[in-house]
Each structure stands twice: as C-alpha cells, then as structure tokens.
Design an enzyme around this catalytic site. Sequence first.
Site, PDB file in Angstrom:
ATOM      1  N   LYS A  36       0.821  -1.204   0.000  1.00  0.00           N
ATOM      2  CA  LYS A  36       0.000   0.000   0.000  1.00  0.00           C
ATOM      3  C   LYS A  36       0.861   1.263   0.000  1.00  0.00           C
ATOM      4  O   LYS A  36       0.572   2.232   0.669  1.00  0.00           O
ATOM      5  CB  LYS A  36      -0.930  -0.012   1.208  1.00  0.00           C
ATOM      6  CG  LYS A  36      -1.808  -1.259   1.243  1.00  0.00           C
ATOM      7  CD  LYS A  36      -3.012  -1.084   2.113  1.00  0.00           C
ATOM      8  CE  LYS A  36      -3.880  -2.317   2.119  1.00  0.00           C
ATOM      9  NZ  LYS A  36      -4.407  -2.702   0.828  1.00  0.00           N
ATOM     10  N   CYS A  37       1.895   1.249  -0.806  1.00  0.00           N
ATOM     11  CA  CYS A  37       2.877   2.328  -0.875  1.00  0.00           C
ATOM     12  C   CYS A  37       2.804   2.966  -2.261  1.00  0.00           C
ATOM     13  O   CYS A  37       2.452   2.302  -3.239  1.00  0.00           O
ATOM     14  CB  CYS A  37       4.270   1.728  -0.620  1.00  0.00           C
ATOM     15  SG  CYS A  37       5.659   2.858  -0.833  1.00  0.00           S
ATOM     16  N   GLY A  38       3.173   4.217  -2.354  1.00  0.00           N
ATOM     17  CA  GLY A  38       3.238   4.867  -3.651  1.00  0.00           C
ATOM     18  C   GLY A  38       4.250   4.213  -4.581  1.00  0.00           C
ATOM     19  O   GLY A  38       4.169   4.367  -5.794  1.00  0.00           O
TER      20      GLY A  38
END
Length: 164
Positions: A36-38
Amino acid sequence: MTSTLYDIEFQTAEGETTTLDAYRDKVVLVVNVASKCGLTPQYADLQELQRSYADRGFSVVGFPCNQFNGQEPGTDAEIQEFCSTTFGVDFPVFSKIEVNGEGRHPLYSELAEAQDAAGEAGDVQWNFEKFLIAPGGTVVSRLRPRTAPSDPEFVALIEENLPA
C-alpha cells in the site's frame, strides 16, 4: 558480512525456516516490499527483472515490512495473494520482517552496513530499498527506494554480475 548472509535464518510466507543459501551462486536482489505504498508499482519492474534474468542465475527476493506508515498491514497469506494477483509475482516473497530499529531482522542488520552511491550506510529509508548481492555474498549495490529497478545503469550492474 559476506560469509554470514547465506546463513541467516528467516521465515517463508508459509512459516518454514529458510536461509539465502539456495541463492549462493546467484545474483540476488533483496527488496523490502509493501502493498500500500506509492512505490508499490515497482513490483512490476521487479517481476520483469525476475522474468528476464531468472534463467541466467538471478532472483528477486522480497521481504514485506510494515514499518513505514503501516503500508504493509496484511497477513503473509494476504500479501502473497496481492503480489500474485495484482502483479503476477512469481519470485519469493517471504514472511513480514522489520528492517530498522530494535526489532531489525539480522539479515537487514548485515545489509544496512552496505553503502549507497553517496557512500551512506545505515537504516533503510523507505519501502522498496534494494540490495544487489553478487554470487558469493558481496553486496555490490544499494539502491534507495525511488530508484526504479528498471534503471538502465542498475540493469547493467545486474548483467555484469550474472554468473558465467
């Protein structure tokens, strides 16, 4: 550092104890990953590297980590499902670990000693920090998170270190 990397134990996503010993004769790219990271789209580039070089003695290995803004909150099974269905990942993604702080996994205690291009070692800065290990266990490159796995200079370094 080089003699111990292959002996450090960690857990597979299924809960089995393992080491990097099976990769002793390969080029290995160790990456702390998060769903759930850019930077999560880097999974696609990592999988492309795996696809392109696996048959030449290369493997990506992923270590999920939830230390950066809680961006890897899932269980090991959920992480495996996400990687497989979202990015078609077929490289090993092991059990979740800590890469910094008092709970830092011993593998990352060793890797944190490696310097990046600016000569800086120490804590992992964020998700998707990459450590390239040559056959035999020498860390030959440390890429900070924002450097894409598809960076041409980095790909050339992988090719340069592939077993003959």
